[in-house]
Design a protein around this motif. Structure first.
Motif, PDB file in Angstrom:
ATOM      1  N   UNK A  35      -1.027 -15.230  61.315  1.00  0.00           N
ATOM      2  CA  UNK A  35      -1.368 -16.582  61.790  1.00  0.00           C
ATOM      3  C   UNK A  35      -0.138 -17.491  61.789  1.00  0.00           C
TER       4      UNK A  35
ATOM      5  N   UNK B  89      14.222 -21.749  66.390  1.00  0.00           N
ATOM      6  CA  UNK B  89      14.769 -22.574  67.473  1.00  0.00           C
ATOM      7  C   UNK B  89      13.719 -23.108  68.439  1.00  0.00           C
ATOM      8  N   UNK B  90      12.470 -22.674  68.276  1.00  0.00           N
ATOM      9  CA  UNK B  90      11.429 -23.039  69.257  1.00  0.00           C
ATOM     10  C   UNK B  90      10.215 -23.567  68.507  1.00  0.00           C
TER      11      UNK B  90
ATOM     12  N   UNK C  56       2.977 -20.799  71.587  1.00  0.00           N
ATOM     13  CA  UNK C  56       1.983 -20.679  72.661  1.00  0.00           C
ATOM     14  C   UNK C  56       2.324 -21.515  73.894  1.00  0.00           C
ATOM     15  N   UNK C  57       2.766 -22.756  73.669  1.00  0.00           N
ATOM     16  CA  UNK C  57       2.993 -23.666  74.790  1.00  0.00           C
ATOM     17  C   UNK C  57       3.924 -23.100  75.852  1.00  0.00           C
TER      18      UNK C  57
ATOM     19  N   UNK D   9      13.941 -13.482  64.516  1.00  0.00           N
ATOM     20  CA  UNK D   9      15.156 -14.027  63.889  1.00  0.00           C
ATOM     21  C   UNK D   9      14.783 -14.845  62.656  1.00  0.00           C
TER      22      UNK D   9
ATOM     23  N   UNK E 252       2.991 -27.857  57.139  1.00  0.00           N
ATOM     24  CA  UNK E 252       1.760 -28.208  57.854  1.00  0.00           C
ATOM     25  C   UNK E 252       1.098 -26.928  58.400  1.00  0.00           C
TER      26      UNK E 252
ATOM     27  N   UNK F  47      -2.684 -25.578  57.460  1.00  0.00           N
ATOM     28  CA  UNK F  47      -3.746 -25.424  58.460  1.00  0.00           C
ATOM     29  C   UNK F  47      -4.168 -23.970  58.596  1.00  0.00           C
ATOM     30  N   UNK F  48      -3.199 -23.056  58.677  1.00  0.00           N
ATOM     31  CA  UNK F  48      -3.565 -21.653  58.887  1.00  0.00           C
ATOM     32  C   UNK F  48      -4.299 -21.093  57.671  1.00  0.00           C
TER      33      UNK F  48
ATOM     34  N   UNK G  18      -6.434 -22.790  55.996  1.00  0.00           N
ATOM     35  CA  UNK G  18      -7.796 -23.242  56.215  1.00  0.00           C
ATOM     36  C   UNK G  18      -8.486 -22.432  57.316  1.00  0.00           C
ATOM     37  N   UNK G  19      -7.746 -22.132  58.393  1.00  0.00           N
ATOM     38  CA  UNK G  19      -8.311 -21.341  59.496  1.00  0.00           C
ATOM     39  C   UNK G  19      -8.717 -19.958  58.992  1.00  0.00           C
TER      40      UNK G  19
ATOM     41  N   UNK H   8     -11.845 -20.093  57.040  1.00  0.00           N
ATOM     42  CA  UNK H   8     -13.008 -20.155  57.940  1.00  0.00           C
ATOM     43  C   UNK H   8     -13.284 -18.796  58.577  1.00  0.00           C
ATOM     44  N   UNK H   9     -12.218 -18.056  58.877  1.00  0.00           N
ATOM     45  CA  UNK H   9     -12.398 -16.711  59.431  1.00  0.00           C
ATOM     46  C   UNK H   9     -13.094 -15.825  58.397  1.00  0.00           C
TER      47      UNK H   9
ATOM     48  N   UNK I 254     -15.082 -16.838  56.087  1.00  0.00           N
ATOM     49  CA  UNK I 254     -16.478 -17.281  56.033  1.00  0.00           C
ATOM     50  C   UNK I 254     -17.268 -16.765  57.232  1.00  0.00           C
TER      51      UNK I 254
END
Lengths: 424, 413
Positions: B52, B60-61, B65-66, B107, B114, B118-119, B121-122, B125-126, B128
């Motif tokens: 995750x 560097x990025x 996803x974006x 690399x 952050x 968040x992950x 928590x995700x 939930x997965x 659960x």
């Protein structure tokens, strides 16, 4: 090399499709095919106008579809299963609100042996009472298991909430249904919708001319045209709607389903709605995912979509979230829908979503099996391949203002029908 | 026959390429040789949590996803006991974007607090959604530690317990990355309408300067031979009683693996299989019954899973299953029955070669397990299995002292 700079990007100019060829047999049966020469396997789907919207009683369409392989005049269920298993073939059934299918996956070399047998099974199915009893016994108990799943319960309730109780798409299953099915119900439905009815055939994979010839020889038979209900069907009025809570005290997560009847793929606003939906919840980077999963961690997944049935399309938002954040999630969904209506989409996000959609359309043509699924969708909606050409053109030139206008007309949180299974 | 070419970079990264002229997209599959079996027993679920975090930005990025979606691409990933696999599909003209993104996160990651919060928590939930809030969802959380006492297969990929996920620190995350994410521990497999030369050049360009690290030898604890049957009984809020058997079986690199897999097919693959026909249809004992192998690289499990019809006792259910097992141990299988499951295996393999993504992923996984050629010849390993082999492995695997039994009872009222 500066790794922070993206490689130059090529615009997706056009998409080359593997297109289906349609042959109409002398009997009027339509056979659609896409050849993929570099493989050894064939998928054949025989599709009947026999979805659940045609049934008069719950379960009938799904049961006929499932039990059609469980016995015919000449063969018992076990003999039929053995015949296909012995050739390494996979024979499955599927039933939706509109259509019912029998799907064969097999090696190309097995086609001449399997098809005449399959034809015999499908045209002389006899629904033995013991098979009906076994099916009911097993599935009544599976139903009890499903009833424990919040997502399943929400799905089972959703269409009735959306369309009202008497709508042909509103079938919902309850425990008592398993006691009400009679063999006569099944036979009547079978006679009407399978035995004496026409059907369509979809072939993909190693569909050689020999395969096509075999299909024609075996399946070219006169049948009665049974139309789907093709007129536009209305749902419930899109009035302001409160949350319907189906409480499950032990739930760790709540299932949420929100939805409203909406426009179909032929409507002038559809490409913009398609883009708006993608932005909202139609892909991994969507606003609902970014906000509710990636920013807040309330859920493993959330999505929205536009589902198209024959003569009825609906918009749906669906997720399972931590029970204690159910209300907070609803608030965020409302917020994101309002954002689409109130604030213009940025150029950057719009560009991303446009390209994502175009790439995704392209991916839909990776291999003949996927390409056939795209064609089948077009065929169900009465559309041609120009649908994709138009959609691609529309998306490439789509303006943020148009998306906002369409969101204002077609995406209103207040009028969505809302179901929560779990806790609120 | 799926043709492919191979190349290895100086830093150890392996490249496998299949030219597919028929598809409009390219499949880009990057597999890392790390799974939940490589975890510390006090920090389980980490390989998967880490998967995750791989989407939370790289050195560097800022976003993975974006930029991919901007060029029409899509991606996903999965983690298992044996591997972590990342895959992308995108229009072939934009293939370089996949190289850019994947090489940067090999690399180094951005390691943002952050993203970890968040992950975490995700993933909770997965946990659960998939394991706790589903009827029977925790079966494998119970069955694995029953069957394994030492080997890390004793916990599921999601982790032993939510607490391990909750307490993961940024330090743990960084250490995990350093230990498992480097060129020599990865296999890049690509399928699409490109040339080998172009793909090789792009691989050198984007992955070539990533520092190499010495591949650590894996030293997993060996599972001691099980000497007596183990039984665990639990009560849950579910509608039907369920029963699970787990037997230890050979690893994927053992020739007998294929015989055991076919044995499970004889018992329960297809509507003419023994369990389906004799137990599900002919008796009123079960509402579901299956036999399958977990398919792990190391010594995995042969599992029988059944849900009992209302009113059926465990004694009745076990007697019926044991009778079927005894029959196959004593009488073996017929030639026709064996040919049937081989034919099923053959068509399954052929369907697995019909899209670019399936090919790229299949070649990478075979390269991890043994060698990429396996993707083309694996079926012959099934085809070689004889009726005697099936009977022999049945005798060896389906022993009572090799069995762990989970009695999963429905709570009354």
């Amino acid at each position: 090399m500066d790794r922070s700079v993206a490689p130059s990007q090529q615009e997706i100019e056009k998409i080359e499709f593997a297109k289906a060829q349609t042959t109409i047999f002398s009997s009027g049966i339509q056979c659609h095919s896409i050849l993929q020469d570099d493989c050894k396997v064939v998928k054949m789907e025989i599709e009947f106008q026999a979805g659940s919207k045609f049934q008069d009683k719950a379960l009938i369409a799904a049961m006929v579809n499932n039990l059609i392989l469980e016995g015919c005049e000449k063969y018992l269920a076990y003999e039929i299963a053995s015949f296909f298993d012995n050739e390494g073939a996979f024979l499955d059934t599927s039933c939706s609100a509109d259509k019912a299918s029998v799907v064969l996956h097999c090696l190309e070399r097995s086609i001449p042996k399997l098809l005449p047998y399959l034809q015999e099974v499908l045209s002389t199915a006899n629904f033995p009472q013991n098979e009906i009893d076994t099916y009911l016994k097993i599935n009544a108990q599976k139903f009890e298991v499903n009833r424990e799943k919040v997502g399943w319960v929400a799905r089972n309730e959703f269409m009735e909430e959306l369309l009202g109780q008497d709508h042909p798409y509103s079938w919902k299953v309850s425990a008592s249904n398993y006691k009400e099915v009679q063999r006569e119900d099944l036979i009547l439905f079978y006679n009407n919708r399978y035995k004496s009815a026409t059907f369509q055939v979809y072939l993909s994979g190693k569909v050689t001319t020999e395969v096509l010839q075999t299909v024609e020889n075996v399946f070219n038979q006169k049948g009665i045209e049974r139309n789907g209900v093709s007129e536009v069907m209305m749902g419930n009025e899109n009035n302001v709607s409160d949350v319907k809570l189906i409480e499950k005290k032990s739930a760790i997560q709540s299932a949420i389903r929100l939805g409203a009847v909406t426009i179909n793929r032929s409507h002038a606003d559809f490409p913009a709605l398609f883009v708006a939906n993608t932005i909202l919840g139609g892909y991994f980077g969507s606003r609902l995912m970014s906000n509710i999963r990636e920013d807040k961690g309330y859920t493993y997944g959330i999505g929205s979509g536009v589902i198209h049935l024959e003569g009825l399309s609906y918009f749906i938002v669906s997720t399972e979230v931590g029970a204690e954040v159910t209300a907070a999630t609803l608030k965020e969904i409302e917020f994101e829908m309002n954002q689409l209506r109130n604030v213009l989409v940025s150029q950057e996000e719009l560009k991303l979503v446009k390209n994502y959609i175009l790439g995704n359309i392209m991916k839909g043509f990776d291999g003949s099996f996927s390409a056939m699924a795209r064609f089948q969708m077009l065929n169900h909606q009465g559309l041609g391949y120009d649908y994709y050409q138009n959609l691609i053109q529309e998306i490439k030139t789509m303006k943020a203002e148009k998306i906002q206008a369409v969101a204002r007309t077609h995406m209103n949180y207040a009028t969505l029908k809302k179901i929560v299974v779990g806790k609120l | 026959m799926v043709e492919f070419k191979e190349h290895q970079l100086k830093n150890g990264l392996r490249l496998i390429f299949n030219e597919d002229k028929t598809t409009p997209i390219v499949a880009f599959n990057l597999l890392y040789d790390v799974g939940s079996k490589d975890e510390d027993e006090n920090k389980t679920g980490f390989a998967h949590l880490f998967e995750h975090l791989m989407f939370g930005g790289s050195i560097n990025i800022p976003s993975f996803d974006g930029p991919l979606q901007t060029v029409g691409g899509e991606n996903n990933a999965f983690t298992s006991t044996d591997m972590t696999n990342y895959y992308i599909t995108l229009p072939k003209n934009n293939i370089e974007t996949a190289f850019w993104l994947e090489s940067d996160r090999m690399l180094s990651l951005a390691f943002s607090e952050k993203s970890l919060e968040v992950q975490r928590q995700v993933v909770i939930e997965e946990f659960a959604q998939r394991y706790l809030n589903q009827p029977y969802g925790d079966v494998y959380l119970l069955l694995r530690p029953l069957a394994y006492k030492k080997h890390p297969y004793r916990w599921a990929t999601i982790g032993k317990e939510i607490k391990h996920i909750e307490t993961a620190t940024m330090e743990d995350v960084k250490a995990f990355f350093k230990r498992h994410y480097y060129p020599g521990n990865a296999i890049l497999s690509i399928s699409g309408n490109l040339t080998f030369e172009a793909v090789k050049e792009l691989t050198e360009k984007w992955f070539g300067d990533i520092p190499s690290r010495k591949k650590e030898l894996r030293k997993l604890p060996v599972e001691p031979l099980q000497k007596e049957e183990r039984t665990l009984e639990v009560e849950r809020d579910v509608p039907l009683n369920a029963l699970y058997y787990a037997y230890h079986m050979p690893s994927k690199n053992d020739a007998d693996y294929y015989a055991v897999d076919l044995l499970s097919d004889v018992l329960s693959r297809g509507d003419s299989s023994r369990f389906y026909e004799r137990l599900l249809k002919k008796t009123d004992l079960f509402t579901e019954i299956d036999a399958f192998v977990t398919g792990d690289t190391e010594t995995g499990l042969f599992i029988i899973a059944a849900k009992l019809s209302a009113g059926v006792t465990y004694e009745q259910a076990e007697a019926a299953i044991d009778e079927q097992l005894l029959e196959i141990i004593e009488k073996g299988v017929g030639d026709e029955e064996l040919q049937k499951v081989k034919n099923k295996a053959e068509s399954t393999f052929e369907f697995g070669k019909t899209s670019a993504l399936n090919k790229a992923m299949g070649l990478a996984i075979c390269a991890l397990v043994k060698e990429p050629e396996l993707f083309n010849y694996e079926f012959t390993l099934y085809d070689k299995v004889s009726a005697e082999d099936i009977q022999r492995v049945a005798k060896h695997v389906l022993r009572r002292e090799n069995r762990s039994k989970l009695i999963y009872k429905a709570k009354k009222g």
